[in-house]
Write an enzyme that holds these catalytic residues in place. Structure first.
Site, PDB file in Angstrom:
ATOM      1  CB  THR A  12      -0.899   0.001   1.260  1.00  0.00           C
ATOM      2  OG1 THR A  12      -1.634  -1.203   1.267  1.00  0.00           O
ATOM      3  CG2 THR A  12      -1.849   1.158   1.277  1.00  0.00           C
ATOM      4  CG  ASP A  56      -1.288  -7.582  -1.841  1.00  0.00           C
ATOM      5  OD1 ASP A  56      -2.175  -6.714  -1.803  1.00  0.00           O
ATOM      6  OD2 ASP A  56      -1.081  -8.394  -0.917  1.00  0.00           O
ATOM      7  CB  SER A  57       3.154  -8.264   1.439  1.00  0.00           C
ATOM      8  OG  SER A  57       2.098  -8.284   2.354  1.00  0.00           O
ATOM      9  CB  SER A  58      -1.201 -11.758  -0.448  1.00  0.00           C
ATOM     10  OG  SER A  58      -1.858 -10.766   0.271  1.00  0.00           O
ATOM     11  CG  ASP A  89      -1.860  -7.897   4.143  1.00  0.00           C
ATOM     12  OD1 ASP A  89      -2.192  -7.113   5.060  1.00  0.00           O
ATOM     13  OD2 ASP A  89      -2.502  -8.014   3.081  1.00  0.00           O
ATOM     14  CB  THR A 275       1.261 -20.818  22.753  1.00  0.00           C
ATOM     15  OG1 THR A 275      -0.075 -20.445  23.117  1.00  0.00           O
ATOM     16  CG2 THR A 275       2.130 -19.571  22.800  1.00  0.00           C
ATOM     17  CD  GLN A 276      -4.826 -22.250  19.252  1.00  0.00           C
ATOM     18  OE1 GLN A 276      -5.963 -21.854  19.327  1.00  0.00           O
ATOM     19  NE2 GLN A 276      -4.504 -23.352  18.610  1.00  0.00           N
ATOM     20  CB  CYS A 277      -1.566 -17.507  23.772  1.00  0.00           C
ATOM     21  SG  CYS A 277      -2.631 -18.652  24.631  1.00  0.00           S
TER      22      CYS A 277
END
Ligand code: ASP
Length: 337
Positions: A12, A56-58, A89, A275-277
């Protein structure tokens, strides 16, 4: 005069709105000074290079990381610092990847981008760009670069690249580094936290780009059907799996899940438990629901971000190193505690 190389990869920040179609389009980055005339007032000599086709960074992949690293390598001795303009992103992945690729780094690499294009009135891009350049050019009283690692600068905060994650799709404060405090904060002055800065022990700068992407990521969720994951665990090409588990590294005692993990480990696969935390660390064995991992030789990723876990594995699988398991437990470039 301090010399900074701007590397524009896309995103962007380098876009303007087409007044006719209203669509965001990349502008020719050679004309960055026309869009940000303030750059002419900085006491820094700026040169810029752009990807032939900004993305685009995707779209980011291992080839783009190699390209960025090679651009830094080619210009390493000609510039005091580097600012990489990148879509937000996947910026944390690229910053993590480059922290493993650029070995023995003693110069600043500052990733930045923006949530609003540089051509819009309320853009955050100008401040991010100008301060990132200032940071990349800063030296201490001995004339040494203050920052000697890969970092992300966004909305007044400078974070270690391999500790950062994108946490907001629409706030200007889009990044955080929950397990490692900021390296610097930009206020009236840049306030450095010098004791937090990484220093390499390697004497020579070299670039290692042979990453291997034989890595899979599995995020646990209650009620998941492990049958769907059989093929990942069984695929001979998959050499390592990052498991995003609950809390301090916990998982269900599902028989099929444990069988899949066991057979994967038995055929030499690596399982890295993170961990997904958003913050905190894995502590295998703290609960009964993680002692299976500990017994089976699943490696604790402690407080690695997913971005750092994936790119660290890509790096270690690509290097000839035989002691991948030991290396995974060491902090190589300040990526974990
Ligand atoms: N989709 C864009 C990208 O990551 C968003 C941004 O530039 O921040 O390339």
């Amino acid at each position: 005069m301090t010399k900074i190389l701007l590397i524009y990869t896309g995103g962007t920040i380098g876009m303007i709105k087409n007044p006719i179609t209203g669509e965001l389009e990349s502008f020719n980055f050679k004309h960055i000074h026309d869009h940000v005339p303030e750059l002419n007032r900085l006491n820094v000599q700026i040169e810029s290079i752009s990807f032939n086709e900004p993305i685009d960074s995707s779209e980011m992949n291992l080839e783009h990381w190699r390209l960025m690293s090679e651009l830094v390598d080619e210009h390493y001795h000609l510039f005091d610092g580097f600012v990489i303009l990148h879509g937000s992103d996947t910026m944390a992945f690229s910053a993590s990847a480059l922290s493993f690729m650029l070995q023995g780094l003693k110069k600043p690499i500052v990733f930045t981008g923006s949530q609003l294009p540089i051509g819009t009135i309320r853009t955050d891009g100008k401040e991010n760009l100008i301060t990132a350049i200032e940071i990349a050019g800063m030296k201490d009283s001995q004339g040494e670069a203050i920052l000697q690692e890969v970092a992300v600068y966004f909305e007044y905060s400078l974070y270690r690249g391999n500790r950062s994650s994108k946490i907001s799709a629409n706030q200007f404060e889009a990044f955080q580094s929950p397990n490692y405090p900021e390296l610097a904060k930009a206020g009236v002055q840049i306030e450095w936290q010098k004791d937090r800065l990484f220093r390499t022990e390697l004497s020579e700068f070299k670039v290692f780009t042979s990453f291997k992407n034989n890595v899979a990521l599995i995020r646990l969720f209650p009620g998941m059907n492990f049958e769907f994951y059989r093929s990942i665990f069984a695929d001979q090409q998959v050499e390592a799996i990052v498991l995003e588990t609950y809390g301090s590294g916990n998982a269900p005692s599902d028989v099929l899940f444990q069988e899949l993990v066991t057979s994967f480990l038995e055929r030499g696969g690596i399982v890295l438990n993170i961990t997904q935390c958003g913050s905190g660390a894995v502590q295998q064995g703290a609960y009964q629901t993680s002692s299976f991992f500990e017994r089976m030789g699943v490696i604790s990723g402690r407080n690695l971000t997913s971005e750092a876990a994936i790119t660290k594995l890509m790096y270690l699988l690509g290097s000839t190193s035989e002691n991948i398991r030991e290396k995974l437990q060491e902090s190589l470039v300040g990526e974990m505690d």
